[in-house]
Design a protein around this motif. Sequence first.
Motif, PDB file in Angstrom:
ATOM      1  N   THR A 198       0.827  -1.207   0.000  1.00 36.22           N
ATOM      2  CA  THR A 198       0.000   0.000   0.000  1.00 36.22           C
ATOM      3  C   THR A 198       0.861   1.256   0.000  1.00 36.22           C
ATOM      4  OG1 THR A 198      -1.749  -1.167   1.198  1.00 36.22           O
ATOM      5  CG2 THR A 198      -1.823   1.232   1.236  1.00 36.22           C
ATOM      6  N   VAL A 199       1.947   1.240   0.765  1.00 32.66           N
ATOM      7  CA  VAL A 199       2.872   2.384   0.797  1.00 32.66           C
ATOM      8  C   VAL A 199       3.421   2.665  -0.602  1.00 32.66           C
ATOM      9  CG1 VAL A 199       5.133   3.172   1.620  1.00 32.66           C
ATOM     10  CG2 VAL A 199       3.518   2.122   3.214  1.00 32.66           C
ATOM     11  N   LYS A 200       3.813   1.609  -1.305  1.00 32.05           N
ATOM     12  CA  LYS A 200       4.377   1.780  -2.644  1.00 32.05           C
ATOM     13  C   LYS A 200       3.316   2.236  -3.650  1.00 32.05           C
ATOM     14  CE  LYS A 200       7.610  -0.940  -4.054  1.00 32.05           C
ATOM     15  NZ  LYS A 200       8.324  -2.147  -4.521  1.00 32.05           N
ATOM     16  N   LYS A 201       2.108   1.713  -3.515  1.00 29.73           N
ATOM     17  CA  LYS A 201       1.022   2.146  -4.408  1.00 29.73           C
ATOM     18  C   LYS A 201       0.691   3.616  -4.175  1.00 29.73           C
ATOM     19  CE  LYS A 201      -1.171  -2.411  -4.847  1.00 29.73           C
ATOM     20  NZ  LYS A 201      -2.317  -3.258  -4.443  1.00 29.73           N
ATOM     21  N   ASN A 202       0.684   4.032  -2.915  1.00 24.77           N
ATOM     22  CA  ASN A 202       0.416   5.438  -2.610  1.00 24.77           C
ATOM     23  C   ASN A 202       1.471   6.346  -3.225  1.00 24.77           C
ATOM     24  OD1 ASN A 202      -1.844   4.776  -1.143  1.00 24.77           O
ATOM     25  ND2 ASN A 202      -0.888   5.006   0.868  1.00 24.77           N
TER      26      ASN A 202
END
Length: 287
Positions: free
Chosen positions: A151-155
């Motif tokens: 999720t951090v990378k997608k954000n």
Amino acid sequence: MKQILVLSGKGGTGKTTMAAAFLNLLQAKAFADCDVDAPNLHLVTGMKSKPIEEVYYGMEKASINEDLCIQCGQCYDSCRFGGILKGQDQTFRVDPYACEGCSVCQAVCPLGAVSMNRVPDGQTKVYQEDRVFSTAQLKMGSGTSGKLVSTVKKNLASYVADDVDIALIDGSPGIGCPVISSISGVHLILLVTEPTVSGISDMKRLVEIGDHFKVPIAVCINKYDVNKEKSLEIKDYAEDKGCSFVGLVPYDKGIARATNQGLSVMEVETEAKTYIEEVFFNTMQLL
């Protein structure tokens, strides 16, 4: 957008110190802290804006409706993880830290008193100024660190402008789920190790993981002069495994002083700066 991931097989090697130095040298417009168990890159980024915060909902966990429960105990008997607790009054409740979300309790309940619900497992933060910084904090006791890293990378990808060429990612120590999630989609791993027995052992495990996912690895040794014999062993091992050796950084108390001031090592005068600059140059050549 090319991604550089900074990793270490163990904690305390100087991984985040190196990542912070690279942020300064790159003048990075996009970066992330994927060490969601204990994020600390924000301490040296200098980001001043209020972050965009969202509650992160990870896995589903069981919940028992006491009005429907007839205390038959089938959920208690069927749970293999000790996630159902039995009270002295013969009532049952769910231990959210032990529940693995397998939903067996829901399947065996004769009256449908058990339901599965998504629960808060952490919080994501995105700082957006003339650059973008994505990070998150995992809720204590949660087992969804790998999903939160994704999720951090997608954000980060969602907020970064199309003209940004390079993203820098500070990963987690070790070789577990958050590390594997961090590796997904990256173009180069910078492995920061140290000349100790444990440092070498954990570096070897990380090299095996990089080989498995077919991601190129560059190796640098921090505090190399603490044990030059072990440093030579690391260099030989890296070259034997086809990793690129990009440099040495000496032990320098100035790094600790910079960290205590919330600064990158590149913002203070230290002996290590020149060595880190060489590591940076060699890494960029590889990228």
